[in-house]
Design a protein around this motif. Structure first.
Motif, PDB file in Angstrom:
ATOM      1  N   HIS A 132     -13.914  -3.717   4.157  1.00 41.01           N
ATOM      2  CA  HIS A 132     -14.268  -3.275   2.795  1.00 41.01           C
ATOM      3  C   HIS A 132     -15.753  -3.567   2.513  1.00 41.01           C
ATOM      4  CE1 HIS A 132     -10.425  -1.974   1.251  1.00 41.01           C
ATOM      5  NE2 HIS A 132      -9.826  -3.123   1.516  1.00 41.01           N
ATOM      6  N   THR A 135       0.568   3.356   6.289  1.00 39.60           N
ATOM      7  CA  THR A 135       0.465   2.156   5.436  1.00 39.60           C
ATOM      8  C   THR A 135       1.302   1.008   6.006  1.00 39.60           C
ATOM      9  OG1 THR A 135       2.212   3.124   4.068  1.00 39.60           O
ATOM     10  CG2 THR A 135      -0.045   3.396   3.302  1.00 39.60           C
ATOM     11  N   TRP A 149       9.782   5.980  12.206  1.00 40.41           N
ATOM     12  CA  TRP A 149       8.504   6.487  11.689  1.00 40.41           C
ATOM     13  C   TRP A 149       8.040   7.739  12.426  1.00 40.41           C
ATOM     14  CZ3 TRP A 149       4.671   7.074  15.136  1.00 40.41           C
ATOM     15  CH2 TRP A 149       4.614   6.238  16.246  1.00 40.41           C
ATOM     16  N   PHE A 192      -7.033  -1.761 -10.300  1.00 38.81           N
ATOM     17  CA  PHE A 192      -6.989  -1.626  -8.848  1.00 38.81           C
ATOM     18  C   PHE A 192      -6.288  -0.337  -8.409  1.00 38.81           C
ATOM     19  CE2 PHE A 192      -4.566  -2.196  -4.947  1.00 38.81           C
ATOM     20  CZ  PHE A 192      -5.523  -2.632  -4.056  1.00 38.81           C
ATOM     21  N   MET A 248       0.809  -1.221   0.000  1.00 36.02           N
ATOM     22  CA  MET A 248       0.000   0.000   0.000  1.00 36.02           C
ATOM     23  C   MET A 248       0.840   1.267   0.000  1.00 36.02           C
ATOM     24  SD  MET A 248      -3.128  -0.168  -0.463  1.00 36.02           S
ATOM     25  CE  MET A 248      -2.924  -1.554  -1.535  1.00 36.02           C
ATOM     26  N   MET A 299       0.248  -1.036  14.075  1.00 38.22           N
ATOM     27  CA  MET A 299       1.085   0.169  14.124  1.00 38.22           C
ATOM     28  C   MET A 299       0.256   1.431  13.873  1.00 38.22           C
ATOM     29  SD  MET A 299       4.159  -0.759  14.760  1.00 38.22           S
ATOM     30  CE  MET A 299       4.772   0.906  14.580  1.00 38.22           C
ATOM     31  N   HIS A 300      -0.957   1.277  13.361  1.00 37.86           N
ATOM     32  CA  HIS A 300      -1.712   2.459  12.923  1.00 37.86           C
ATOM     33  C   HIS A 300      -1.920   3.462  14.061  1.00 37.86           C
ATOM     34  CE1 HIS A 300      -3.852   0.176   9.352  1.00 37.86           C
ATOM     35  NE2 HIS A 300      -2.539   0.179   9.247  1.00 37.86           N
ATOM     36  N   GLU A 308      -4.565   3.702   5.908  1.00 39.45           N
ATOM     37  CA  GLU A 308      -5.166   2.516   5.302  1.00 39.45           C
ATOM     38  C   GLU A 308      -6.170   1.917   6.290  1.00 39.45           C
ATOM     39  OE1 GLU A 308      -5.887   0.897   2.869  1.00 39.45           O
ATOM     40  OE2 GLU A 308      -4.796   2.090   1.428  1.00 39.45           O
ATOM     41  N   LYS A 309      -7.194   1.233   5.731  1.00 43.26           N
ATOM     42  CA  LYS A 309      -8.094   0.477   6.581  1.00 43.26           C
ATOM     43  C   LYS A 309      -7.267  -0.603   7.246  1.00 43.26           C
ATOM     44  CE  LYS A 309      -8.397  -3.083   4.923  1.00 43.26           C
ATOM     45  NZ  LYS A 309      -7.379  -4.145   4.595  1.00 43.26           N
ATOM     46  N   MET A 320       1.002   5.601  15.264  1.00 48.13           N
ATOM     47  CA  MET A 320       1.390   6.499  14.162  1.00 48.13           C
ATOM     48  C   MET A 320       0.381   7.649  14.047  1.00 48.13           C
ATOM     49  SD  MET A 320       2.645   3.690  11.340  1.00 48.13           S
ATOM     50  CE  MET A 320       4.341   3.077  11.349  1.00 48.13           C
ATOM     51  N   ALA A 329       9.210   6.224   5.793  1.00 48.66           N
ATOM     52  CA  ALA A 329       9.740   5.449   6.922  1.00 48.66           C
ATOM     53  C   ALA A 329       9.471   3.975   6.685  1.00 48.66           C
ATOM     54  CB  ALA A 329       9.076   5.889   8.224  1.00 48.66           C
ATOM     55  N   TRP A 333       2.428 -10.991   9.100  1.00 49.63           N
ATOM     56  CA  TRP A 333       1.770 -10.173  10.127  1.00 49.63           C
ATOM     57  C   TRP A 333       0.255 -10.303  10.116  1.00 49.63           C
ATOM     58  CZ3 TRP A 333      -1.693  -6.431   8.764  1.00 49.63           C
ATOM     59  CH2 TRP A 333      -1.609  -5.872   7.493  1.00 49.63           C
ATOM     60  N   ARG A 334      -0.344 -10.564   8.965  1.00 52.32           N
ATOM     61  CA  ARG A 334      -1.809 -10.602   8.893  1.00 52.32           C
ATOM     62  C   ARG A 334      -2.434 -11.694   9.773  1.00 52.32           C
ATOM     63  NH1 ARG A 334      -0.853  -8.098   4.055  1.00 52.32           N
ATOM     64  NH2 ARG A 334      -2.453  -6.646   3.369  1.00 52.32           N
ATOM     65  N   ASN A 340     -10.774   1.950  -0.737  1.00 48.81           N
ATOM     66  CA  ASN A 340     -10.526   2.348  -2.118  1.00 48.81           C
ATOM     67  C   ASN A 340     -11.618   1.909  -3.097  1.00 48.81           C
ATOM     68  OD1 ASN A 340      -9.018   0.119  -0.938  1.00 48.81           O
ATOM     69  ND2 ASN A 340      -8.418  -0.429  -3.005  1.00 48.81           N
TER      70      ASN A 340
HETATM   71  N1  LIG Z   1      -7.073  -0.766   0.723  1.00 54.71           N
HETATM   72  C1  LIG Z   1      -6.583  -1.916   0.279  1.00 54.71           C
HETATM   73  O1  LIG Z   1      -7.019  -2.448  -0.729  1.00 54.71           O
HETATM   74  C2  LIG Z   1      -5.452  -2.558   1.039  1.00 54.71           C
HETATM   75  C3  LIG Z   1      -4.731  -3.597   0.438  1.00 54.71           C
HETATM   76  C4  LIG Z   1      -3.676  -4.147   1.165  1.00 54.71           C
HETATM   77  C5  LIG Z   1      -3.365  -3.679   2.423  1.00 54.71           C
HETATM   78  N2  LIG Z   1      -4.102  -2.682   2.988  1.00 54.71           N
HETATM   79  C6  LIG Z   1      -3.771  -2.164   4.335  1.00 54.71           C
HETATM   80  O2  LIG Z   1      -2.540  -1.458   4.233  1.00 54.71           O
HETATM   81  C7  LIG Z   1      -1.739  -1.676   5.386  1.00 54.71           C
HETATM   82  C8  LIG Z   1      -0.410  -2.255   4.950  1.00 54.71           C
HETATM   83  O3  LIG Z   1      -0.627  -3.462   4.266  1.00 54.71           O
HETATM   84  P1  LIG Z   1       0.382  -3.960   3.112  1.00 54.71           P
HETATM   85  O4  LIG Z   1      -0.291  -5.060   2.390  1.00 54.71           O
HETATM   86  O5  LIG Z   1       0.891  -2.790   2.341  1.00 54.71           O
HETATM   87  O6  LIG Z   1       1.529  -4.565   4.029  1.00 54.71           O
HETATM   88  P2  LIG Z   1       3.028  -4.914   3.626  1.00 54.71           P
HETATM   89  O7  LIG Z   1       3.435  -6.012   4.539  1.00 54.71           O
HETATM   90  O8  LIG Z   1       3.159  -5.092   2.141  1.00 54.71           O
HETATM   91  O9  LIG Z   1       3.815  -3.570   3.985  1.00 54.71           O
HETATM   92  C9  LIG Z   1       3.971  -3.105   5.292  1.00 54.71           C
HETATM   93  C10 LIG Z   1       5.256  -2.267   5.315  1.00 54.71           C
HETATM   94  O10 LIG Z   1       5.368  -1.681   6.622  1.00 54.71           O
HETATM   95  C11 LIG Z   1       6.730  -1.768   7.015  1.00 54.71           C
HETATM   96  N3  LIG Z   1       6.808  -1.687   8.464  1.00 54.71           N
HETATM   97  C12 LIG Z   1       6.526  -2.639   9.386  1.00 54.71           C
HETATM   98  N4  LIG Z   1       6.755  -2.165  10.627  1.00 54.71           N
HETATM   99  C13 LIG Z   1       7.175  -0.883  10.484  1.00 54.71           C
HETATM  100  C14 LIG Z   1       7.571   0.133  11.392  1.00 54.71           C
HETATM  101  N5  LIG Z   1       7.599  -0.081  12.705  1.00 54.71           N
HETATM  102  N6  LIG Z   1       7.968   1.338  10.880  1.00 54.71           N
HETATM  103  C15 LIG Z   1       7.962   1.551   9.536  1.00 54.71           C
HETATM  104  N7  LIG Z   1       7.603   0.617   8.637  1.00 54.71           N
HETATM  105  C16 LIG Z   1       7.214  -0.588   9.100  1.00 54.71           C
HETATM  106  C17 LIG Z   1       7.180  -3.122   6.451  1.00 54.71           C
HETATM  107  O11 LIG Z   1       8.600  -3.238   6.379  1.00 54.71           O
HETATM  108  C18 LIG Z   1       6.518  -3.096   5.080  1.00 54.71           C
HETATM  109  O12 LIG Z   1       7.341  -2.468   4.109  1.00 54.71           O
HETATM  110  C19 LIG Z   1      -2.541  -2.622   6.281  1.00 54.71           C
HETATM  111  O13 LIG Z   1      -3.180  -1.897   7.281  1.00 54.71           O
HETATM  112  C20 LIG Z   1      -3.550  -3.264   5.351  1.00 54.71           C
HETATM  113  O14 LIG Z   1      -4.761  -3.612   6.004  1.00 54.71           O
HETATM  114  C21 LIG Z   1      -5.127  -2.098   2.298  1.00 54.71           C
END
Ligand SMILES: NC(=O)c1ccc[n+]([C@@H]2O[C@H](COP(=O)([O-])OP(=O)(O)OC[C@H]3O[C@@H](n4cnc5c(N)ncnc54)[C@H](O)[C@@H]3O)[C@@H](O)[C@H]2O)c1
Length: 390
Positions: free
Chosen positions: A193, A80, A65, A333, A14, A85-86, A103-104, A89, A42, A175-176, A132
Motif C-alpha cells: 500500500h 480475495t 474455487w 474505508f 475483503m 492462493m492468488h 486484492e493486493k 486462481m 467460493a 495465515w498472514r 484501495n
Molecule cells: N486492500 C485492503 O485494504 C485489504 C485489506 C485486507 C486484506 N486484503 C487482502 O485481501 C486478501 C484476503 O484477505 P482477508 O483479510 O479478506 O482474509 P480473510 O482471512 O478475512 O478471508 C480469506 C477468505 O478466504 C477463504 N479461503 C481460504 N482458502 C480458500 C480456498 N482454497 N478457496 C476458497 N476460499 C478460501 C477463507 O475461508 C476466508 O473466508 C489478502 O490477499 C489480503 O492481502 C486487502
C-alpha cells in the motif's frame, strides 16, 4: 446496459467488502454503464458459503474455487483469498478469459506477481489490483496538486503503514504469519500500500536499502476456523511466525527526491496509520487513513501566516458526491472499495484500461524485490523493472 457477472473467491473481510460494493454500486453510481450481478462465491468455510447466498444474494456458492473462476456464467473474478492462493486462481481465471480484480499484493512473493502479470498479458484480460487507498478523493486531490506543480519540485517523501493488527502476542497464528499461505509478511501485506501510494503521488523509485525484523516470534495456534483477529490463551500451544513483522527502507526516486518508508503490524500505538508526507520546494502535503477525510496542506507563500491548513473531503472532489453531498460529510474505508470496484467495472464496460492493474502491481513488487535483495546484501540495490521479466 452491460451485465457484469461476478465470481468472488474467498468471502472473508475483503470478499465481503467487494460483494457489498456490487450491491451498493447501482444506487451510488446511477451514471454507470454496467449492472453487477453476484453469481457465484467460493469459500472453504461452509458458514461463509451460506452467508454468500442468504445475506449477499449470490445465486450459488461452492467450495471449488476453480469451478467458480471458470464458470460459463461469469465475466469477472474477484480474488480475495489468502495471498498464496492468488496465483493459481489468477492462472485459472485468465485462462478462462475472465477479467480479474485481485486484492493486493497479488501473490505472496514478487515472482508470483510477475507471473500473474504474464498470465494476464498472454490472455489480454482486464486486470485490477486492490490498492484501495489510491481511490480516496483527497489522495486523488493530492496527486492533482503535486502533478499541477503546487508543491514545486518534490524533495522528500515519507511513507508509513503502522498497524496494530498483530500487536497482541496472544493474537492467533493465522495465515498472514505463515510462508505457505501469506508468503512475505508486511513487505507484501502493507508495504504494497505504501509503495503504490508513493509511486502514484511522486513516481518511480530507483534504488533502495532496508531492513526487516520479526518482533513476536511465536503465536498461539488457531483451533477453529479463526481467520482474522482471534485471540488465544497463554496456555495454548504455539507455532512460529515465519515472515517479517516490520520492514523499513530508504529510497531514491527517479526524479531525485529522497524517501523513507516504515511498516509494522506489531507496533503499539498507531492503530492503522497508513500515511504519507510529501515535501516540495513550494509546500507540503500530509494525509493519514486515521484522518481519511482530512488533507493537510502547507503553502510556503502563505505558510508564515497560516502553517498547515486542513482541506476537508467533500463533493468538490472526485467520487465523494456519490456518498454524501456538501463538504466535510465523511466517507469511510469501505467506500474506497466501492469506488475502486465501480471504476474497474466501468472500465470493463467502456473498454478503457484500468489503473492500477497488474502492471502497476509489478512496479510495486519491483521495489519489494530490491528491498528483499538488500536484506541479504546489506547494501543499496537498484530497482529493476520486473515487467521486462524476472
Ligand atoms: N486492500 C485492503 O485494504 C485489504 C485489506 C485486507 C486484506 N486484503 C487482502 O485481501 C486478501 C484476503 O484477505 P482477508 O483479510 O479478506 O482474509 P480473510 O482471512 O478475512 O478471508 C480469506 C477468505 O478466504 C477463504 N479461503 C481460504 N482458502 C480458500 C480456498 N482454497 N478457496 C476458497 N476460499 C478460501 C477463507 O475461508 C476466508 O473466508 C489478502 O490477499 C489480503 O492481502 C486487502
Amino acid at each position: 446496459m452491460k451485465k457484469i457477472r461476478i465470481a468472488v473467491l474467498g468471502l472473508g473481510w475483503m470478499g465481503q467488502a467487494h460483494s457489498r460494493s456490487a450491491l451498493r454500486i447501482p444506487s451510488l453510481f446511477p451514471e454507470r454503464e454496467f449492472n453487477p450481478e453476484l453469481v457465484v462465491c467460493a469459500d472453504t468455510d461452509a458458514s461463509r458459503r451460506e452467508r454468500a447466498v442468504a445475506d449477499f444474494g449470490f445465486r450459488r456458492a461452492t467450495d471449488d474455487w476453480r469451478a467458480a473462476a471458470t464458470a460459463d456464467d461469469v465475466d469477472a473474478v474477484w480474488v480475495t483469498a489468502p495471498n498464496m492462493m492468488h496465483l493459481p486462481m489468477i492462472e485459472a481465471a485468465t485462462a478462462a478469459g475472465k477479467a480479474v480484480f485481485s486484492e493486493k499484493p497479488i501473490g505472496g512473493k514478487p515472482e508470483q506477481t510477475v507471473q500473474a502479470f504474464a498470465y494476464a498479458k498472454a490472455t489480454g484480460v482486464a486486470t485490477g489490483v486492490g490498492y484501495n487507498y489510491l481511490w480516496s478523493p483527497l489522495v486523488i486531490h493530492a496527486r492533482d496538486l503535486i502533478s499541477g506543480g503546487a508543491l514545486g519540485q518534490i524533495t522528500h517523501y515519507r511513507g508509513r503503514f503502522l498497524s496494530m493488527y498483530g500487536s497482541d502476542e496472544l493474537g492467533l497464528l493465522t495465515w498472514r504469519f505463515k510462508l505457505d499461505e501469506a508468503g512475505y509478511g508486511v513487505s507484501s501485506d502493507i508495504l504494497s500500500h505504501s509503495v503504490s501510494m508513493a509511486q502514484y503521488l511522486v513516481g518511480d523509485i530507483s534504488e533502495v536499502v532496508g531492513m526487516r525484523n520479526t518482533t513476536i516470534a511465536r503465536r498461539p495456534l488457531p483451533t477453529g476456523a479463526a481467520s482474522h483477529y482471534g485471540q488465544g490463551e497463554p496456555s495454548d500451544p504455539t507455532g512460529e511466525v515465519e515472515n517479517e513483522d516490520f520492514a523499513s527502507m530508504l529510497c531514491r526516486f527517479a526524479n531525485g527526491a529522497t524517501g523513507t518508508f516504515e511498516v509494522s503490524r506489531t507496533v503499539v500505538g498507531p492503530e492503522s496509520q497508513n500515511a504519507f508526507e510529501v515535501y516540495g520546494t513550494k509546500g507540503a502535503l500530509s494525509w493519514s487513513l486515521e484522518q481519511l477525510n482530512e488533507l493537510m496542506y502547507y503553502r510556503k507563500d502563505v505558510g508564515v501566516n497560516s502553517g498547515y491548513t486542513t482541506i476537508f473531503g467533500g463533493d468538490r472532489f472526485p467520487y465523494q458526491g456519490a456518498f454524501a453531498p456538501g463538504q466535510a460529510n465523511s466517507i469511510g474505508f469501505e467506500d474506497l472499495i466501492a469506488i475502486e470496484d465501480y471504476a474497474f467495472m466501468q472500465s470493463m464496460a467502456t473498454g478503457e484500461t484500468f489503473h492500477p492493474g497488474f502492471a502497476e502491481a509489478v512496479d510495486v513488487v519491483s521495489v519489494q524485490q530490491a528491498l528483499i535483495d538488500s536484506w541479504e546484501s546489506r547494501t543499496w540495490e537498484t530497482v529493476r523493472d520486473l515487467k521486462a521479466g524476472y
